[in-house]
Design a protein around this motif. Structure first.
Motif: not given
Length: 157
Positions: A81-91, A122-132
Motif C-alpha cells: 500500500r505504501s509503495i503504490g501497488v494498491l492504488g495509493f502510495g509513493f509511486v 499516510w504512505s510513510p505511516f503504512f511503510l513504517l507499519w508494514g516494516v514493523c
C-alpha cells in the motif's frame, strides 16, 4: 484515529484519500462509515493483541504458523500500500503530482491535495507499519527455529 472518528471526532477525516462523494458521506457521519470505523477500530485492537502475542510469553499458546501468516500478510499488504501497488502510495502520488498521471478532471485540486497528504503522511505511516509487522514476523520465525531455553528453577533456602 478510526476510534476517535467513530466516537465523533473528525481528526484527519477530510484527508482520507476518497472520491468526493465518499468524502461527503464520511464527513456527514453516514451510518455506513461510522460502522466501518468501528470495525476498523476493532481490527486495530485485534492487531495489537496479535502484535503482543509475537513477543509476550502468553503468545506461545497461539499457533506459530498462524502468527507468522498474519504478520507476514499484514507486512506485505502495508508495504505494498505504501509503495503504490494498491492504488495509493509513493509511486501513484509522485506520478499524480508530477503530471505523469493526470488527476480526474472533476476534482483535480482535491486529488493533488490528497496526494500530498498521502505522500507526506499516510504512505510513510503504512511503510513504517508494514516494516514493523514484517520485523515482528521475522523475529517470530527466527525464535521458532531456535530451541526454547529451559530455565532452572532455584529452590528456596
Amino acid at each position: 484515529m478510526k476510534l476517535a472518528q467513530a466516537l465523533g471526532a473528525n481528526a484527519l477525516a477530510d484527508k482520507d484519500p476518497l472520491p468526493p462523494h465518499l468524502r461527503e458521506q464520511l464527513l456527514a457521519r453516514d451510518p455506513l462509515f461510522v460502522a466501518s470505523h468501528w470495525l476498523l477500530a476493532g481490527a486495530a485492537m485485534v492487531g495489537v493483541i496479535v502484535a503482543l502475542a509475537t513477543v509476550r510469553p502468553w503468545g506461545a499458546r497461539v499457533p506459530r504458523r498462524l502468527l507468522l501468516a498474519i504478520t507476514g500478510t499484514l507486512g506485505v499488504f502495508m508495504i505494498a500500500r505504501s509503495i503504490g501497488v494498491l492504488g495509493f502510495g509513493f509511486v501513484g502520488d509522485v506520478l499524480l503530482l508530477t503530471g505523469v498521471r493526470p488527476p480526474p478532471v472533476e476534482h483535480a485540486s482535491l486529488a493533488r491535495d490528497l496526494a500530498r497528504w498521502d505522500l507526506l503522511l499516510w504512505s510513510p505511516f503504512f511503510l513504517l507499519w508494514g516494516v514493523c509487522w514484517a520485523t515482528a514476523g521475522w523475529r517470530l520465525g527466527r525464535a521458532s527455529r531456535v530451541a526454547p531455553v529451559r530455565r532452572c528453577e532455584s529452590s528456596t533456602r
